[in-house]
Design a protein around this motif. Structure first.
Motif, PDB file in Angstrom:
ATOM      1  N   ALA A 219       0.873  -1.238   0.129  1.00 10.62           N
ATOM      2  CA  ALA A 219      -0.016  -0.070   0.009  1.00 10.62           C
ATOM      3  C   ALA A 219       0.844   1.180   0.055  1.00 10.62           C
ATOM      4  CB  ALA A 219      -0.949  -0.025   1.006  1.00 10.62           C
ATOM      5  N   ALA A 220       0.371   2.244  -0.460  1.00 12.06           N
ATOM      6  CA  ALA A 220       1.162   3.555  -0.588  1.00 12.06           C
ATOM      7  C   ALA A 220       0.360   4.595  -1.080  1.00 12.06           C
ATOM      8  CB  ALA A 220       2.138   3.539  -1.911  1.00 12.06           C
ATOM      9  N   ALA A 221       0.643   5.979  -0.393  1.00 13.86           N
ATOM     10  CA  ALA A 221      -0.218   7.089  -0.453  1.00 13.86           C
ATOM     11  C   ALA A 221      -0.552   7.400  -1.863  1.00 13.86           C
ATOM     12  CB  ALA A 221       0.499   8.363   0.130  1.00 13.86           C
ATOM     13  N   SER A 222      -1.362   7.911  -2.307  1.00 12.20           N
ATOM     14  CA  SER A 222      -1.907   8.427  -3.824  1.00 12.20           C
ATOM     15  C   SER A 222      -2.348   9.929  -3.765  1.00 12.20           C
ATOM     16  CB  SER A 222      -3.216   7.535  -4.147  1.00 12.20           C
ATOM     17  OG  SER A 222      -3.499   7.664  -5.525  1.00 12.20           O
ATOM     18  N   THR A 223      -1.469  10.440  -4.662  1.00 12.91           N
ATOM     19  CA  THR A 223      -1.746  11.904  -4.946  1.00 12.91           C
ATOM     20  C   THR A 223      -1.341  12.292  -6.408  1.00 12.91           C
ATOM     21  OG1 THR A 223      -0.994  12.430  -2.554  1.00 12.91           O
ATOM     22  CG2 THR A 223      -1.542  14.398  -4.080  1.00 12.91           C
ATOM     23  N   THR A 224      -2.365  12.187  -7.324  1.00 16.71           N
ATOM     24  CA  THR A 224      -2.170  12.314  -8.716  1.00 16.71           C
ATOM     25  C   THR A 224      -3.441  12.815  -9.293  1.00 16.71           C
ATOM     26  OG1 THR A 224      -1.893  11.091 -10.677  1.00 16.71           O
ATOM     27  CG2 THR A 224      -2.871   9.957  -9.151  1.00 16.71           C
ATOM     28  N   ILE A 225      -3.120  13.595 -10.488  1.00 15.44           N
ATOM     29  CA  ILE A 225      -4.154  13.953 -11.265  1.00 15.44           C
ATOM     30  C   ILE A 225      -5.010  12.916 -11.940  1.00 15.44           C
ATOM     31  CG2 ILE A 225      -3.425  16.398 -11.414  1.00 15.44           C
ATOM     32  CD1 ILE A 225      -2.695  15.634 -14.377  1.00 15.44           C
ATOM     33  N   ALA A 226      -4.490  11.588 -12.023  1.00 12.61           N
ATOM     34  CA  ALA A 226      -4.809  10.711 -12.708  1.00 12.61           C
ATOM     35  C   ALA A 226      -5.653   9.762 -12.021  1.00 12.61           C
ATOM     36  CB  ALA A 226      -3.520   9.892 -13.328  1.00 12.61           C
ATOM     37  N   ASP A 227      -6.997  10.252 -11.642  1.00  9.17           N
ATOM     38  CA  ASP A 227      -8.002   9.351 -10.686  1.00  9.17           C
ATOM     39  C   ASP A 227      -8.391   7.965 -11.095  1.00  9.17           C
ATOM     40  OD1 ASP A 227      -9.396  10.765 -12.769  1.00  9.17           O
ATOM     41  OD2 ASP A 227     -11.517  10.398 -11.487  1.00  9.17           O
ATOM     42  N   GLY A 228      -8.265   7.876 -12.504  1.00 10.42           N
ATOM     43  CA  GLY A 228      -8.722   6.692 -13.113  1.00 10.42           C
ATOM     44  C   GLY A 228      -7.681   5.516 -12.907  1.00 10.42           C
ATOM     45  N   ILE A 229      -6.353   5.878 -12.417  1.00  8.02           N
ATOM     46  CA  ILE A 229      -5.364   4.914 -12.061  1.00  8.02           C
ATOM     47  C   ILE A 229      -4.925   5.154 -10.544  1.00  8.02           C
ATOM     48  CG2 ILE A 229      -4.876   4.152 -14.201  1.00  8.02           C
ATOM     49  CD1 ILE A 229      -2.391   6.037 -14.382  1.00  8.02           C
ATOM     50  N   ALA A 230      -5.660   5.870  -9.694  1.00  3.89           N
ATOM     51  CA  ALA A 230      -4.973   6.162  -8.365  1.00  3.89           C
ATOM     52  C   ALA A 230      -5.602   5.068  -7.464  1.00  3.89           C
ATOM     53  CB  ALA A 230      -5.757   7.645  -7.672  1.00  3.89           C
ATOM     54  N   VAL A 231      -4.359   4.189  -7.234  1.00  9.01           N
ATOM     55  CA  VAL A 231      -4.672   3.047  -6.371  1.00  9.01           C
ATOM     56  C   VAL A 231      -3.874   3.226  -5.077  1.00  9.01           C
ATOM     57  CG1 VAL A 231      -4.541   0.465  -6.168  1.00  9.01           C
ATOM     58  CG2 VAL A 231      -5.312   1.356  -8.264  1.00  9.01           C
ATOM     59  N   ARG A 232      -4.540   3.111  -4.028  1.00  6.82           N
ATOM     60  CA  ARG A 232      -3.659   3.077  -2.556  1.00  6.82           C
ATOM     61  C   ARG A 232      -3.507   1.694  -2.180  1.00  6.82           C
ATOM     62  NH1 ARG A 232      -5.940   3.542   2.381  1.00  6.82           N
ATOM     63  NH2 ARG A 232      -7.852   4.107   1.641  1.00  6.82           N
ATOM     64  N   VAL A 233      -4.418   0.780  -2.413  1.00  8.70           N
ATOM     65  CA  VAL A 233      -4.347  -0.633  -1.740  1.00  8.70           C
ATOM     66  C   VAL A 233      -4.449  -1.473  -2.992  1.00  8.70           C
ATOM     67  CG1 VAL A 233      -5.149  -2.141  -0.143  1.00  8.70           C
ATOM     68  CG2 VAL A 233      -5.280   0.081   0.211  1.00  8.70           C
ATOM     69  N   PRO A 234      -3.707  -2.121  -3.460  1.00  8.75           N
ATOM     70  CA  PRO A 234      -3.574  -3.144  -4.362  1.00  8.75           C
ATOM     71  C   PRO A 234      -4.620  -4.411  -4.300  1.00  8.75           C
ATOM     72  CG  PRO A 234      -1.393  -2.743  -4.134  1.00  8.75           C
ATOM     73  CD  PRO A 234      -2.062  -2.126  -3.021  1.00  8.75           C
ATOM     74  N   VAL A 235      -5.027  -5.054  -5.545  1.00 10.85           N
ATOM     75  CA  VAL A 235      -5.696  -6.179  -5.443  1.00 10.85           C
ATOM     76  C   VAL A 235      -4.803  -7.194  -5.501  1.00 10.85           C
ATOM     77  CG1 VAL A 235      -7.506  -7.586  -6.575  1.00 10.85           C
ATOM     78  CG2 VAL A 235      -7.893  -5.062  -6.370  1.00 10.85           C
ATOM     79  N   PRO A 236      -4.831  -8.003  -4.538  1.00  9.83           N
ATOM     80  CA  PRO A 236      -3.525  -9.221  -4.732  1.00  9.83           C
ATOM     81  C   PRO A 236      -3.688 -10.012  -5.817  1.00  9.83           C
ATOM     82  CG  PRO A 236      -4.390  -8.801  -2.429  1.00  9.83           C
ATOM     83  CD  PRO A 236      -5.242  -8.092  -3.324  1.00  9.83           C
ATOM     84  N   GLU A 237      -4.991 -10.587  -6.054  1.00  9.80           N
ATOM     85  CA  GLU A 237      -5.208 -11.403  -7.092  1.00  9.80           C
ATOM     86  C   GLU A 237      -4.808 -10.724  -8.614  1.00  9.80           C
ATOM     87  OE1 GLU A 237      -7.910 -12.280  -4.100  1.00  9.80           O
ATOM     88  OE2 GLU A 237      -7.299 -10.572  -5.026  1.00  9.80           O
ATOM     89  N   ALA A 238      -4.988  -9.450  -8.606  1.00 12.04           N
ATOM     90  CA  ALA A 238      -4.530  -8.861  -9.913  1.00 12.04           C
ATOM     91  C   ALA A 238      -3.070  -8.766 -10.088  1.00 12.04           C
ATOM     92  CB  ALA A 238      -5.146  -7.333 -10.140  1.00 12.04           C
ATOM     93  N   LEU A 239      -2.211  -8.696  -8.950  1.00 12.70           N
ATOM     94  CA  LEU A 239      -0.804  -8.617  -8.961  1.00 12.70           C
ATOM     95  C   LEU A 239      -0.356 -10.068  -9.165  1.00 12.70           C
ATOM     96  CD1 LEU A 239      -0.447  -6.740  -5.815  1.00 12.70           C
ATOM     97  CD2 LEU A 239       0.646  -5.981  -8.217  1.00 12.70           C
TER      98      LEU A 239
END
Length: 316
Positions: A219-239
């Motif tokens: 998990a990591a902080a998220s600060t970006t204008i790209a809201d569509g790819i702004a992920v703070r907590v990943p989905v383990p299965e996707a990884l």
């Protein structure tokens, strides 16, 4: 229904999903290619009723779901629009949880498409937590982007269409929860294994890139204008699936994303939101090593408010 993605599922999605989302424009944008110095094939996914690629996966998913239970999801806006469009067509009730910072245009469109929209949380991941609680408390079916295979299989039809033309050396794919890159990567590893699949994260939202390098969710902080790819907590299965579908994950800055949006506006006449332009930003970032190559990228969304258009595209 699980996270697994199959070639047959992508082929099935290509047969079943609503035609308004299929066979989108794909072409070498010569002015942009000349600007970058790299032959760049654009797959334009923002000229449909929801202005994003999400309609492919959501339409296929809703067709695959049995029963008529009310559905609940969380969205920064585009996934929610896709779900709302599909649920309206199928006659299913949908509740979408969105963050307080969600793009107001996307929130308005979700409601216009028939979804109940609940503002819950300061960011996307907080809205996701609220959506899960709602589903559990009310016995509704929670739908998570990045987790269910049919969503990625619908997105994979983008690559199926791309490979109908001349091959390309690399595909640069915006990376949020992972459905888009896993769907595209699954098809490319089957149909064009020499094509490198490069996932692109916003530098201000590096959780997926950090997780890729660590080999586990980070998990990591998220600060970006790209809201569509702004992920703070990943989905383990996707990884886990990305280990089979992706060759590399890279970061681009918001400044680079803005430059890409402006280049697309000037050279292709397209209004593309920040997440949708991340692939072009990555190509511009790596133009020296890509010289002489043919690459492709999906422009995966074009939902900007009039204020954002004025600020990001017209204030030059």
């Amino acid at each position: 229904m699980d996270a697994s993605i199959s070639i047959e599922g992508i082929k099935d999605a290509a047969r079943l999903i609503d035609p308004v989302f299929k066979d989108t424009p794909q072409f070498n944008c010569e002015p942009l290619s000349d600007r970058i110095g790299v032959t760049t094939v654009l797959k334009v996914e923002c000229v449909n009723p929801i202005r994003s690629f999400k309609g492919r996966g959501t339409d296929y998913l809703v067709q695959r779901l049995s029963g008529d239970d009310p559905l609940v999801c969380a969205s920064a806006g585009n996934f929610g629009q896709g779900m709302a469009y599909a649920c309206r067509k199928a006659g299913r009730h949908l509740t979408v949880f969105a963050a307080a910072t969600a793009n107001p245009l996307k929130v308005e469109r979700m409601r216009a498409l028939g979804a109940e929209v609940v503002i819950g949380g300061e960011d996307f991941d907080a809205a996701k937590d609220a959506a899960k609680r709602r589903a559990q408390n009310r016995g509704e079916l929670y739908i998570e982007d990045g987790l269910l295979g049919p969503i990625a299989e619908g997105a994979g039809t983008i690559a199926l269409e791309l490979t109908s033309e001349a091959p390309f050396d690399a595909a640069f794919v915006p990376l949020g929860n992972g459905s888009l890159v896993n769907g595209i990567g699954t098809w490319l590893k089957h149909a064009s294994p020499s094509t490198r699949v490069i996932a692109v994260c916003a530098a201000g939202s590096p959780a997926m890139e950090l997780s890729w390098r660590a080999g586990k969710p980070v998990a990591a902080a998220s600060t970006t204008i790209a809201d569509g790819i702004a992920v703070r907590v990943p989905v383990p299965e996707a990884l886990t699936i990305m280990r089979m579908t992706v060759d590399e994950v890279m970061l681009v800055s918001d400044t680079e994303i803005l430059a890409a949006m402006r280049a697309l506006f000037a050279d292709a006449g397209l209004v593309v939101e920040p997440a949708g332009a991340a692939g072009v930003a990555a190509i511009m970032h790596r133009r020296s090593e890509l010289a002489g190559m043919r690459v492709a990228t999906p422009l995966c969304g074009g939902n900007l408010t009039s204020a954002q258009v004025a600020q990001w595209l017209l204030a030059l």
